[in-house]
Motif scaffolding. Structure first.
Motif, mmCIF file in Angstrom:
data_model
loop_
_atom_site.group_PDB
_atom_site.id
_atom_site.type_symbol
_atom_site.label_atom_id
_atom_site.label_comp_id
_atom_site.label_asym_id
_atom_site.label_seq_id
_atom_site.Cartn_x
_atom_site.Cartn_y
_atom_site.Cartn_z
ATOM 1 N N GLY A 67 9.066 2.267 -4.146
ATOM 2 C CA GLY A 67 8.338 2.902 -5.239
ATOM 3 C C GLY A 67 7.079 3.605 -4.763
ATOM 4 N N ILE A 68 6.960 3.819 -3.451
ATOM 5 C CA ILE A 68 5.797 4.490 -2.857
ATOM 6 C C ILE A 68 6.194 5.922 -2.511
ATOM 7 N N TYR A 69 5.277 6.864 -2.794
ATOM 8 C CA TYR A 69 5.557 8.283 -2.536
ATOM 9 C C TYR A 69 4.496 8.848 -1.596
ATOM 10 N N ASP A 70 4.805 9.957 -0.978
ATOM 11 C CA ASP A 70 3.890 10.573 -0.008
ATOM 12 C C ASP A 70 2.504 10.799 -0.604
ATOM 13 N N LYS A 71 2.451 11.192 -1.865
ATOM 14 C CA LYS A 71 1.149 11.454 -2.497
ATOM 15 C C LYS A 71 0.298 10.189 -2.602
ATOM 16 N N ASP A 72 0.955 9.017 -2.662
ATOM 17 C CA ASP A 72 0.206 7.762 -2.726
ATOM 18 C C ASP A 72 -0.537 7.479 -1.426
ATOM 19 N N LEU A 73 -0.026 8.054 -0.319
ATOM 20 C CA LEU A 73 -0.584 7.754 0.999
ATOM 21 C C LEU A 73 -1.556 8.819 1.494
ATOM 22 N N GLU A 74 -1.580 9.965 0.819
ATOM 23 C CA GLU A 74 -2.397 11.087 1.307
ATOM 24 C C GLU A 74 -3.876 10.725 1.393
ATOM 25 N N SER A 75 -4.387 10.071 0.384
ATOM 26 C CA SER A 75 -5.818 9.741 0.365
ATOM 27 C C SER A 75 -6.084 8.275 0.703
ATOM 28 N N ALA A 76 -5.042 7.566 1.165
ATOM 29 C CA ALA A 76 -5.206 6.146 1.490
ATOM 30 C C ALA A 76 -5.996 5.976 2.780
ATOM 31 N N LEU A 77 -6.617 4.816 2.937
ATOM 32 C CA LEU A 77 -7.333 4.476 4.166
ATOM 33 C C LEU A 77 -6.331 4.043 5.232
ATOM 34 N N ASP A 78 -6.748 4.104 6.499
ATOM 35 C CA ASP A 78 -5.857 3.642 7.555
ATOM 36 C C ASP A 78 -5.840 2.113 7.605
ATOM 37 N N PHE A 79 -4.970 1.585 8.431
ATOM 38 C CA PHE A 79 -4.764 0.130 8.462
ATOM 39 C C PHE A 79 -6.056 -0.612 8.774
ATOM 40 N N LYS A 80 -6.805 -0.139 9.737
ATOM 41 C CA LYS A 80 -8.027 -0.850 10.144
ATOM 42 C C LYS A 80 -9.007 -0.966 8.990
ATOM 43 N N MET A 81 -9.202 0.107 8.252
ATOM 44 C CA MET A 81 -10.173 0.095 7.151
ATOM 45 C C MET A 81 -9.674 -0.766 5.991
ATOM 46 N N VAL A 82 -8.363 -0.683 5.699
ATOM 47 C CA VAL A 82 -7.805 -1.528 4.638
ATOM 48 C C VAL A 82 -7.932 -2.999 5.022
ATOM 49 N N PHE A 83 -7.670 -3.307 6.277
ATOM 50 C CA PHE A 83 -7.752 -4.692 6.728
ATOM 51 C C PHE A 83 -9.195 -5.205 6.649
ATOM 52 N N GLU A 84 -10.160 -4.352 6.962
ATOM 53 C CA GLU A 84 -11.565 -4.743 6.830
ATOM 54 C C GLU A 84 -11.904 -5.063 5.377
ATOM 55 N N GLU A 85 -11.406 -4.240 4.452
ATOM 56 C CA GLU A 85 -11.653 -4.502 3.032
ATOM 57 C C GLU A 85 -10.929 -5.773 2.589
ATOM 58 N N PHE A 86 -9.747 -6.012 3.152
ATOM 59 C CA PHE A 86 -8.999 -7.234 2.860
ATOM 60 C C PHE A 86 -9.791 -8.461 3.288
ATOM 61 N N LEU A 87 -10.366 -8.428 4.496
ATOM 62 C CA LEU A 87 -11.150 -9.565 4.985
ATOM 63 C C LEU A 87 -12.389 -9.794 4.123
ATOM 64 N N THR A 88 -13.015 -8.716 3.673
ATOM 65 C CA THR A 88 -14.164 -8.855 2.767
ATOM 66 C C THR A 88 -13.740 -9.522 1.469
ATOM 67 N N TRP A 89 -12.586 -9.115 0.952
ATOM 68 C CA TRP A 89 -12.042 -9.725 -0.280
ATOM 69 C C TRP A 89 -11.704 -11.191 -0.056
#
Length: 310
Positions: A67-89
């Motif tokens: 259910g994921i489309y290319d447009k969903d990923l265009e403005s997404a953060l890369d893995f490292k930044m998402v993982f940093e936000e995950f650790l903060t959460w």
């Protein structure tokens, strides 16, 4: 190790293809998780798309599956930044225990963390606190690897939320875990049906009687009257014995207290027999023996049990 304060259930959606894609190339494209605070039972969620290194458009198969489309990923953060936000959460790895449904999610975390040069010590801390809950559920309840949806059905529950949304996958895995944790009797009865009686149904009061009959039948059939076996026959018997130990070993855990002492004793004798048999067999192999002879100490405890039953 710090006091455990919370459970973190997480799940990845990954790049995928119906034409074949090596797991190493199946980058994470969405991370979902739920946090369960043990003291308050408060649940909070995390859900973010991840921009992969690969610039290839998502396959039709992957879009339909996730259910994921290319447009969903265009403005997404890369893995490292998402993982940093995950650790903060998360708010503290050392006070957390991490769960996923199958080891592929931690494997994905490990691979992508390495690619994005995330500190190994951080991943190592998570690994020390990581639980493949599907493996535990398979061993203690379901016997076979089942999906999250199928595991829920064993407790009479339906999947909540959007399928293939990793946050909802994580949330539903938490629901299974809480049922497993808080309903040991129901979990043990499901286990008995899956491991021993192949979904036969009977009342709670009848369960130990049926189990006792089944145990005696399997033990009698296993040991029989023969005390001397060729090495080939002994190897087959050892394999059968190991299968029975796997079949009945949850009786010894007895999380719910539902299994009576007679049945627990029978399983204990079965396990003891297996371990002594294994040692005896290995010794005979080491000496290139042609046959295995069972000494009295090996089989008498079990034979005495079912001979008394008459």
């Amino acid at each position: 190790m710090a006091e455990l304060k919370q459970y973190i259930f997480f799940d990845f959606e990954m790049l995928c293809s119906n034409t074949g894609l090596a797991f190493e190339s199946m980058e994470a494209i969405r991370l979902g998780a739920v946090k369960f605070e043990i003291e308050t039972e408060k649940i909070t969620t995390f859900d973010q798309y991840i921009k992969p290194i690969s610039t290839k458009p998502l396959s039709r198969f992957c879009k339909d599956l996730t259910g994921i489309y290319d447009k969903d990923l265009e403005s997404a953060l890369d893995f490292k930044m998402v993982f940093e936000e995950f650790l903060t959460w998360v708010g503290g790895v050392k006070k957390s225990r991490f769960f996923s449904w199958s080891p592929s999610d931690f494997k994905r975390l490990n691979i992508d963390a390495s690619v994005h040069e995330i500190s190994y010590s951080t991943i190592s801390k998570i690994e020390k606190r990581y639980v493949d809950f599907q493996a535990i559920f398979t061993k203690r309840v379901s016997k076979s690897n089942v999906s999250v949806e199928a595991a829920l059905k064993l407790y009479g529950l339906a999947f909540t939320g959007e399928k293939h949304n990793p946050m909802f996958d994580a949330y539903n895995t938490l629901r299974i875990y809480l049922n497993f944790l808080q309903q040991p009797l129901e979990s043990d009865l499901i286990m008995v049906r899956n491991y021993i009686f192949e979904n036969a149904h009977f009342s709670f009061d009848e369960m130990n009687t049926h189990l006792n009959d089944k145990l005696f039948h399997d033990l009698t059939d296993l040991i029989g009257e023969c005390d001397i076996y060729s090495m080939k026959s002994a190897r087959k018997l050892l394999k059968r014995t190991r299968s029975l130990v796997n079949k009945y070993s949850n009786i010894l855990i007895n999380r719910s207290g539902v299994f009576n002492q007679e049945n627990i004793l029978l399983v204990e004798h079965l396990v003891d027999f297996y371990h002594h048999f294994l040692l005896t067999y290995e010794e005979h192999v080491a000496y290139s023996s042609k046959v295995v002879i069972f000494d009295d100490y090996l089989i008498l405890p079990v034979k005495e049990l079912y001979s008394k039953r008459g």
